[in-house]
Write an enzyme that holds these catalytic residues in place. Sequence first.
Site, mmCIF file in Angstrom:
data_model
loop_
_atom_site.group_PDB
_atom_site.id
_atom_site.type_symbol
_atom_site.label_atom_id
_atom_site.label_comp_id
_atom_site.label_asym_id
_atom_site.label_seq_id
_atom_site.Cartn_x
_atom_site.Cartn_y
_atom_site.Cartn_z
ATOM 1 C CD GLU A 111 14.661 40.271 42.187
ATOM 2 O OE1 GLU A 111 16.059 40.904 42.417
ATOM 3 O OE2 GLU A 111 14.706 39.807 43.476
ATOM 4 C CE LYS A 113 18.072 30.980 36.826
ATOM 5 N NZ LYS A 113 19.382 30.506 35.867
ATOM 6 C CG ASP A 115 20.743 32.235 29.543
ATOM 7 O OD1 ASP A 115 21.268 31.937 30.813
ATOM 8 O OD2 ASP A 115 20.467 31.611 28.925
ATOM 9 C CE1 TYR A 222 21.742 37.768 42.388
ATOM 10 C CE2 TYR A 222 20.827 38.459 39.368
ATOM 11 C CZ TYR A 222 21.515 37.941 40.939
ATOM 12 O OH TYR A 222 22.850 37.312 40.646
ATOM 13 C CE LYS A 309 16.324 27.676 33.617
ATOM 14 N NZ LYS A 309 17.724 26.610 34.040
ATOM 15 C CB CYS A 403 33.444 18.872 -1.279
ATOM 16 S SG CYS A 403 33.006 20.061 -1.406
ATOM 17 C CB CYS A 406 34.699 19.835 -5.179
ATOM 18 S SG CYS A 406 35.744 20.309 -4.009
ATOM 19 C CB CYS A 421 36.523 21.286 0.626
ATOM 20 S SG CYS A 421 36.750 21.311 -1.153
ATOM 21 C CB CYS A 427 35.250 24.205 -4.105
ATOM 22 S SG CYS A 427 33.773 23.489 -2.948
#
Length: 666
Positions: A111, A113, A115, A222, A309, A403, A406, A421, A427
């Site tokens: 089956e 897997k 996530d 499952y 996996k 920043c 600016c 910022c 800016c």
Amino acid sequence: MDIGQKINALREELNQHNYNYYVLDNPVISDYDFDIKLKELQELENQNPEYFDENSPTHRVGGAITKNFNTVVHEYRMYSLDNSYSKEELLEWEQRVYRGLGTEDVQYTCELKYDGASISLSYENGKLARAVTRGDGFQGDEVTTNIKTIRSIPLTLKGNYPEKFDIRGEIILPLEGFAHMNQEIIEAGGTPYANPRNTASGSLKLQDSAEVAKRPLDCLLYSIIGPNLSIKSQYEGLEKAREWGFKVPKEAHLAKNMEEVLTFINHWDIHRHDLPYETDGVVIKVNNIHQQEELGYTAKSPRWAIAYKFKAERVSTKLNSISYQVGRTGAITPVANLEPVQLAGTTVKRASLHNADQIEKLDIRVGDEVFVEKGGEIIPKIIAVDFTKRSADSEPTHYITHCPECDTLLERKAGEAQHYCPNFYGCPPQIIGRIQHYISRKAMDIEGLGGETVALLYNSGLIHNYADLYDLTTEQVIPLERMAEKSAQNLVDGIEKSKQIPFERVLYALGIRYVGETVAKKLAKHYKSIDNLANASLMELVLVDEIGERIAQSVIDFFENQKNRELIERLKGYGVQLESVHTADTSVSDILAGKTLVVSGVFSKFSRDELKKAIEDNGGKVGSSISSKTDYVVAGDNMGPAKLEKAGKLGITIINEDEFLALVSK
């Protein structure tokens, strides 16, 4: 038929239609007909409360609030699985199985897997009794109210089911639904969710089940556990679960030997990207239940099952430099500039570094050889550094303090990962970004003005904010690069035309943080004018439907700023619509409430905008693209073949403009 029999008959019929749609993906009635029957059932239940049933299909929409989730001990422990990462490890596990059983006569169930977030569902007498998260395997949180909103989970079972049993599975968020959720969040100025798995898991613990109901969660089952089940194999259990009404993925496969197991793994290692949800491997189980019982468990895992996996797609390349981007909200995002490398079929040149914590955690430095991965994430990410290739004169990365645009000192609020910022009005990327948002299609939709032209106008000193747009003349615009007299006139005319854009879209265009299209419509409908909204208190805002404290505080902060108030006054002076036009109520009906319709093609009787307005006037929502959440496609001439094919594959009802009229006239 008495009233009780009628209610029960309706419940059975609606449960069957839910099963057809969400489990079999094969609806036999239209969404409209389903909703009419559901509304009839709701009315009958309201009029006859003595027939209350907590598992009625009318309870799917949520609404109950859970302040505290009770801790429940699992009647049957939820074990974790041992992992394997190679053919050799699988063959070693197989030899342990042979030794444990004293035979090589073993078949396996393979089956995918999934996530997601593990869940245990308990059924008694064919009805869902409770749903509990995995927790630590011994006990978890009861989330029954939230689980009931997931329509692929049966509230009542079909066929010849056991009196009492538990079934385990994964709550997942399909990729398309996840992408749609994130798009809405981004448009509202929020931070998108990192991945579907965490989002699905977090959804189970939301206090408001109505919010859970809005998320396109799914459940894949499952494993069945319980006393006296008379199930002889894992594969038979999957088939039984399907018969009882559960959604069990069809990809499960019965393998006669390990060679077939490896063939299954190799196939899905390649084709897993074709699936509508994330999978990170294959679970292999000894098929025979008697053999499972004989093998038993270790302290943590069953000896009769193992997870293989998949390796995440990963490459290594050189980190040439780190640059820093400034978003329209002021958020700073560090970006890794990489030596171009092929990954998952595309050339990758850049990867997000997320924030300062991530850089420090991985000790990422310019010049490093880094590992880049494209697993469940859409955007490539750096997951590690190859320290064996780091040069001796390597210097640690010092995150910027000012920043990059600016030179303002950056801020980082307590509990937040990103730097910001604070120079909101000085800016350049923030200013340009806000103006680009203002003129965008879903906001003011200014014809003849695009993002690049906005940047040109700003950099030429012609505009400093979106209110300045209304002072522009063709004479000022013509000298700009790639701008002729006609295009300049179109731009100025487009700006003038934007004064007719309705208040709800103007409110969205203002760029108030967290105020996306939907929230803007709610606020515009409730407050009617910008002045009413500006004078609303935090408590008043929170009491508006679907407006939480975070959105409310953002609105308060926006109007407390004097520069924003000055911009609003200027927009008023130019004639921009900052209050709802008091015309006759265009709401015709709520016949399309809860429905999403996509308009595509060219129409003879109506314009596309007229059709969209008619959808909203009848309580519906206009979708921007066809997805599994689309209920109808209103199709005209020249509808694209790709859209037609997608609608067909998803089983979405396609109607023409006459059929649309017939639908709303009902």
